[in-house]
Design an enzyme around this catalytic site. Structure first.
Site, PDB file in Angstrom:
ATOM      1  N   THR A   1       0.830  -1.209   0.000  1.00 26.38           N
ATOM      2  CA  THR A   1       0.000   0.000   0.000  1.00 26.38           C
ATOM      3  C   THR A   1       0.866   1.261   0.000  1.00 26.38           C
ATOM      4  O   THR A   1       1.707   1.445   0.877  1.00 26.38           O
ATOM      5  CB  THR A   1      -0.917   0.016   1.234  1.00 26.38           C
ATOM      6  OG1 THR A   1      -1.586  -1.233   1.327  1.00 26.38           O
ATOM      7  CG2 THR A   1      -1.924   1.140   1.137  1.00 26.38           C
TER       8      THR A   1
ATOM      9  N   MET B   1       0.926  -2.583   4.481  1.00 31.76           N
ATOM     10  CA  MET B   1       0.351  -3.148   5.691  1.00 31.76           C
ATOM     11  C   MET B   1       0.651  -4.634   5.767  1.00 31.76           C
ATOM     12  O   MET B   1       0.764  -5.317   4.751  1.00 31.76           O
ATOM     13  CB  MET B   1      -1.163  -2.923   5.707  1.00 31.76           C
ATOM     14  CG  MET B   1      -1.864  -3.480   6.946  1.00 31.76           C
ATOM     15  SD  MET B   1      -3.596  -3.001   6.969  1.00 31.76           S
ATOM     16  CE  MET B   1      -4.225  -4.103   8.221  1.00 31.76           C
TER      17      MET B   1
ATOM     18  N   ASP C   1       4.326  -9.190   5.131  1.00 35.07           N
ATOM     19  CA  ASP C   1       4.980  -9.835   3.989  1.00 35.07           C
ATOM     20  C   ASP C   1       6.362  -9.222   3.779  1.00 35.07           C
ATOM     21  O   ASP C   1       6.499  -8.005   3.676  1.00 35.07           O
ATOM     22  CB  ASP C   1       4.132  -9.669   2.726  1.00 35.07           C
ATOM     23  CG  ASP C   1       4.670 -10.474   1.550  1.00 35.07           C
ATOM     24  OD1 ASP C   1       5.337 -11.504   1.796  1.00 35.07           O
ATOM     25  OD2 ASP C   1       4.412 -10.093   0.394  1.00 35.07           O
TER      26      ASP C   1
ATOM     27  N   HIS D   1       2.633  -5.366  -4.491  1.00 36.09           N
ATOM     28  CA  HIS D   1       1.325  -6.012  -4.436  1.00 36.09           C
ATOM     29  C   HIS D   1       0.360  -5.263  -5.340  1.00 36.09           C
ATOM     30  O   HIS D   1       0.009  -4.109  -5.069  1.00 36.09           O
ATOM     31  CB  HIS D   1       0.784  -6.023  -3.007  1.00 36.09           C
ATOM     32  CG  HIS D   1       1.615  -6.837  -2.061  1.00 36.09           C
ATOM     33  ND1 HIS D   1       1.643  -6.600  -0.706  1.00 36.09           N
ATOM     34  CD2 HIS D   1       2.449  -7.897  -2.271  1.00 36.09           C
ATOM     35  CE1 HIS D   1       2.454  -7.469  -0.120  1.00 36.09           C
ATOM     36  NE2 HIS D   1       2.958  -8.257  -1.041  1.00 36.09           N
TER      37      HIS D   1
END
Length: 361
Positions: A183, A301, A304, A208
């Site tokens: 994010t 967030m 990972d 991501h």
């Protein structure tokens, strides 16, 4: 008990509004406070109650999503997640949305195979909860949500490849840089990459992002940077002055053959709730590059990349985490720091300099 994330859904399709409501409210930490068929209806809803997060369709009657997003960011900044169909054409527009202040992108859920719908719902809920934590237009992050690091159901990188052997690899002359972000990462990666010289070490990135959108993302960066940027394909070599971005919905791994590196791109289970997973990339770097690698973990967030970054450091790599002040969401760097896997904490505008220093040390 943390309060639920309050979400306003804006989409001109009644069926999409219904499906999105069902998906989001399947998560006990999320509550849909309203739906709107267009931005004008949404504006009235926002006057009644300001949501924590808005999911926003791109194409709507009376006013398109990008125009509404720009007006919202100028007048009353609220974290916005763009919701789009899975099309290459739409991905170019979504790059404009990220530049205009959108926090992230999700793909509209489609009813299909049970496992695909479950993965889609998982990503949608995770992105919305991450957006609630985002710094947007000076807005303070919403308190009360955890990082997701305590979810025992998550698969680790063990599901894709075995751990490093435990002995650090000797240094050679070629270095490779591995970067993970989530994010807020699209803009952070742009800021990082545009400052690199054309002869920078080879870079492999996991951001991501849904499939198809990474193609447009890589193309956008390639037009801005001195380094060459492309969406990775299986077998691509990792070369000086080149950046490879993991395609959405595919894991990417660094592999070594003699003194040369290349990437392996393949499908597989969600790892740390993601595909591609930063943990998978970082573990592969620990296994294949050892002390020849530099690891960077950026805004996002969850956790990972935290395990993989520790493995990289233990294998001899130099590791860097983005600092809290410059992160949109501090979750991923925070977890990596907490696990002891970080050598240096740097503000975003110094990460490129630190990467070049580490690669030449």
């Amino acid at each position: 008990m943390p309060k639920s994330v309050r979400v306003l859904i804006i989409d001109d399709s009644a069926s999409v509004r219904q499906t999105m409501t069902a998906v989001l409210e399947s998560d006990p930490d999320i509550r849909v406070i309203g739906v709107a068929s267009d931005p004008f209806v949404a504006a009235r809803r926002i006057q009644e109650e300001v949501p924590d997060v808005i999911t926003l369709d791109v194409e709507m009657p009376r006013m398109d999503g990008i125009t509404f997003l720009r007006k919202l960011m100028a007048q009353r900044p609220v974290p916005v997640v763009m919701c789009s169909s899975l099309t290459v054409e739409g991905s170019e527009t979504l790059m404009q949305a990220l530049e205009a202040g959108a926090v992230d992108i999700i793909v509209k859920p489609k009813i299909g195979a049970a496992d695909h719908l479950a993965e889609s719902a998982l990503r949608i809920c995770d992105v919305v909860k991450a957006a609630a934590q985002a710094r947007v237009g000076g807005r303070r992050p919403r308190a009360g949500m955890g990082s997701g690091a305590d979810d025992g159901k998550k698969l680790t990188a063990d599901a894709v490849l075995p751990p490093p052997t435990g002995r650090a690899m000797a240094k050679t002359t070629e270095m490779v840089v591995c970067v993970g972000a989530s994010t807020g990462g699209t803009e952070a990666l742009k800021d990082f990459l545009v400052t690199l010289p054309a002869n920078a070490p080879g870079i492999v990135i996991v951001q991501h992002m849904p499939e198809k959108f990474t193609t447009a993302f890589a193309r956008r960066l390639d037009g801005l940077c001195e380094v060459t940027v492309k969406e990775a394909e299986n077998g691509d070599p990792v070369l000086r002055g080149h950046v490879l971005i993991a395609p959405g919905d595919r894991h990417i791994m660094l592999e070594r053959q003699g003194a040369r590196y290349h990437v392996s791109v393949k499908t597989g289970p969600l790892v740390s709730r993601h595909r591609p997973s930063v943990d998978v990339l970082f573990r592969s770097a620990a296994r294949s590059a050892g002390g020849n690698a530099v690891g960077v973990i950026m805004t996002g967030m969850g956790d990972d990349g935290a395990r993989g970054m520790l493995e990289m450091k233990q294998a001899g790599a130099f590791t860097i985490a983005q600092d809290e002040a410059s992160c949109v969401v501090f979750g991923m760097p925070k977890e990596a720091i907490a696990r002891g896997g970080v050598d240096r904490i740097s503000p975003l505008d110094q990460i490129a300099r630190d990467v070049l220093w580490a690669a030449n040390r």
